[in-house]
Write a protein that holds these residues in place. Structure first.
Motif, PDB file in Angstrom:
ATOM      1  N   THR A  84       0.839  -1.200   0.000  1.00  0.00           N
ATOM      2  CA  THR A  84       0.000   0.000   0.000  1.00  0.00           C
ATOM      3  C   THR A  84       0.871   1.246   0.000  1.00  0.00           C
ATOM      4  O   THR A  84       1.997   1.237   0.511  1.00  0.00           O
ATOM      5  N   SER A 114       3.052  -5.528  -6.143  1.00  0.00           N
ATOM      6  CA  SER A 114       1.722  -4.982  -6.368  1.00  0.00           C
ATOM      7  C   SER A 114       1.475  -3.783  -5.468  1.00  0.00           C
ATOM      8  O   SER A 114       2.121  -3.626  -4.434  1.00  0.00           O
ATOM      9  N   LYS A 116      -1.816  -2.550  -3.770  1.00  0.00           N
ATOM     10  CA  LYS A 116      -3.226  -2.867  -3.547  1.00  0.00           C
ATOM     11  C   LYS A 116      -4.043  -1.618  -3.248  1.00  0.00           C
ATOM     12  O   LYS A 116      -5.217  -1.544  -3.614  1.00  0.00           O
ATOM     13  N   ARG A 117      -3.447  -0.633  -2.582  1.00  0.00           N
ATOM     14  CA  ARG A 117      -4.190   0.574  -2.243  1.00  0.00           C
ATOM     15  C   ARG A 117      -3.281   1.787  -2.366  1.00  0.00           C
ATOM     16  O   ARG A 117      -2.151   1.784  -1.877  1.00  0.00           O
ATOM     17  N   ALA A 145      -5.961  -2.223  -6.486  1.00  0.00           N
ATOM     18  CA  ALA A 145      -7.299  -2.648  -6.058  1.00  0.00           C
ATOM     19  C   ALA A 145      -8.127  -1.484  -5.530  1.00  0.00           C
ATOM     20  O   ALA A 145      -9.356  -1.493  -5.655  1.00  0.00           O
ATOM     21  N   THR A 168      -8.333  -4.771 -12.224  1.00  0.00           N
ATOM     22  CA  THR A 168      -8.203  -5.227 -10.837  1.00  0.00           C
ATOM     23  C   THR A 168      -8.834  -4.284  -9.823  1.00  0.00           C
ATOM     24  O   THR A 168      -9.091  -4.685  -8.689  1.00  0.00           O
TER      25      THR A 168
END
Length: 463
Positions: A84, A114, A116-117, A145, A168
């Motif tokens: 994140t 990745s 995610k936020r 995401a 995603t």
């Protein structure tokens, strides 16, 4: 070497914050038994797997996450694995480097595969739209995401087109001075939550195209956006379950057969179309209208008549009272919440409660005083709900006026299955007046022998 110096500056900037945070957290954790020294001197938290620690760190802002790297050798590179990015709006601690350089080096040092936020909410004027474009593009390329982007700029920041084809992303929240220019295709197959506040759309059909590209959208929040050359909001989303709209002078068209929750806030009912909502559970209504819009108000309430919970704001009940509006039958309604400026017997009994045959909870907040007396003892038939279904009656902001006592007395006298009467008194009532009010309330005749009266003192200063 330059990158390392910037990051080192970043670490040093938060050394004081880190020491205070670590001291407080360690003290609490020791009291709870979460930190115990092992024979080798390593605490339990440091022995957790990397993915567990990174999950814990994902709930902190990025500056706090990076600051944990000075805790020990074990923590030195853990921050680079956190999925994140959360950039707060207070970056005054950077004395020798710019926010742009800090963000760039944080991205360069990250090892997580990745993002995610991504959260960014800022008033900062020291960086331009290129940084926003880079941040969002990087996040989209790394399986983003959730994106929360709220910017206060002296200019409009644009968004990369790749954001609107991200497969995603599930949560998208955009606000304030962001320019949404949808010139290419739009397809967000995983997006379930969309919040839009005060945005600038480049053309008239941008919002329609955006919504049509969200096949599984479940929640939409829309607030006062600046759509060029248009005054309409069209929401045609079969999958939508929750809708919150705050919009002035917009023509609202809603067709959402799966809708369960509807909230209209400070919204004018003009040329209005609302489809039938067979799945509706809650409707929170704060609307206003002129004489020309009265017919559209009728269409609106017919559209939400199957709701199980209905809440009407103070201004809404006031304009409906003076307009003499006649409601449709709410056969599924079990919970009615009203914010009132006056107690009008015709509105409350004849126009509203008679249309709620299965009502179980009546919750009234009388939040204003009015010198004009409106309550008169009804001469019409008593609503069916008082005889057969109403079990809970709540009266908030009680000021011990005669009309309030008469209205409560009417409910008690006719509420045959009533079990609970909750009286919430305003905090400024003197003890003697409260005592007299309680005596009067207890002396009121009750149709239900099982009805209990509960008293509370409401302190507005705490609400």
């Amino acid at each position: 070497m330059a990158n390392n110096n910037v990051v080192l500056c970043y670490f040093c900037s938060f050394s004081l914050l880190l020491s205070q945070m670590a001291k407080g957290c360690r003290s609490k954790c020791q009291k709870l038994g979460l930190i115990k020294r092992e024979p080798d001197g390593v605490d339990r938290i440091s022995n957790l797997p990397d993915d567990v620690i990174c999950h814990i760190l994902s709930f902190l802002s990025t500056k706090e996450v990076v600051a944990t790297s000075v805790l020990s050798t074990r923590w030195r590179s853990l921050w680079t694995l956190v999925p994140t990015l959360d950039f707060e709006d207070d970056w005054r601690c950077f004395l020798r480097t710019s926010f742009v350089n800090v963000v760039g080096n944080v991205l360069a040092q990250r090892k997580a595969k990745s993002i995610k936020r991504l959260n960014l909410s800022s008033y900062i004027k020291s960086y331009g739209p290129d940084l926003i474009h880079t941040l969002v593009s990087t996040a989209v390329a790394q399986n983003l995401a959730e994106l929360n982007l709220f910017l206060f700029y002296p200019f409009q920041a644009g968004l990369p087109s790749t954001l609107f084809t991200c497969r995603t992303i599930t949560v998208l929240k955009l606000g304030w001075t962001i320019n949404v220019n949808l010139t290419s295709s739009i397809y967000l197959p995983s997006l379930k939550i969309l919040h839009l506040y005060l945005l600038y759309f480049a053309n008239d059909d941008s919002l329609v195209r955006l919504l049509s590209g969200c096949p599984v959208l479940e929640e939409l929040c829309y607030e006062d956006m600046k759509l060029n050359n248009t005054t309409s909001l069209k929401v045609y989303v079969p999958s939508l379950k929750k809708l919150h709209v705050k919009s002035h002078d917009k023509i609202l068209h809603v067709d959402a057969p799966s809708l369960e929750y509807l909230q209209l806030e400070d919204t004018k009912i003009g040329s209005y179309f609302v489809g039938n909502f067979p799945m509706l559970q809650q409707a929170h209504v704060d609307i206003y209208f002129d004489q020309d819009g009265k017919e559209n108000v009728s269409k609106f309430f017919n559209g939400i008549h199957q709701s199980k919970l209905l809440s009407l704001s103070t201004y809404t009940t006031e304009v409906l009272t003076f307009a003499g509006f006649e409601f449709p039958e709410f056969s599924s309604l079990v919970h009615l919440k009203l914010h009132l400026s006056i107690l009008d017997s015709n509105f409350l009994i004849q126009l509203l409660l008679t249309k709620c045959p299965n009502l179980e909870v009546l919750d009234i907040a009388k939040i204003q005083d009015c010198s004009e007396r409106r309550w008169t003892q009804p001469t019409t038939l008593v609503p069916d709900c008082l005889f057969s279904s109403l079990t809970v009656f709540k009266f908030r902001e009680f000021k011990c006026s005669e009309e309030e006592l008469e209205f409560i007395g009417y409910i008690l006298e006719n509420g045959r299955v009533l079990r609970t009467l909750m009286i919430q008194m305003v905090h400024w009532l003197r003890p003697k007046k409260i005592s007299r009010a309680v005596s009067k309330l207890r002396a009121l005749p009750r149709a239900s022998k099982d009805c209990l009266i509960n008293y509370q003192i409401l302190d507005r200063r705490l609400t």
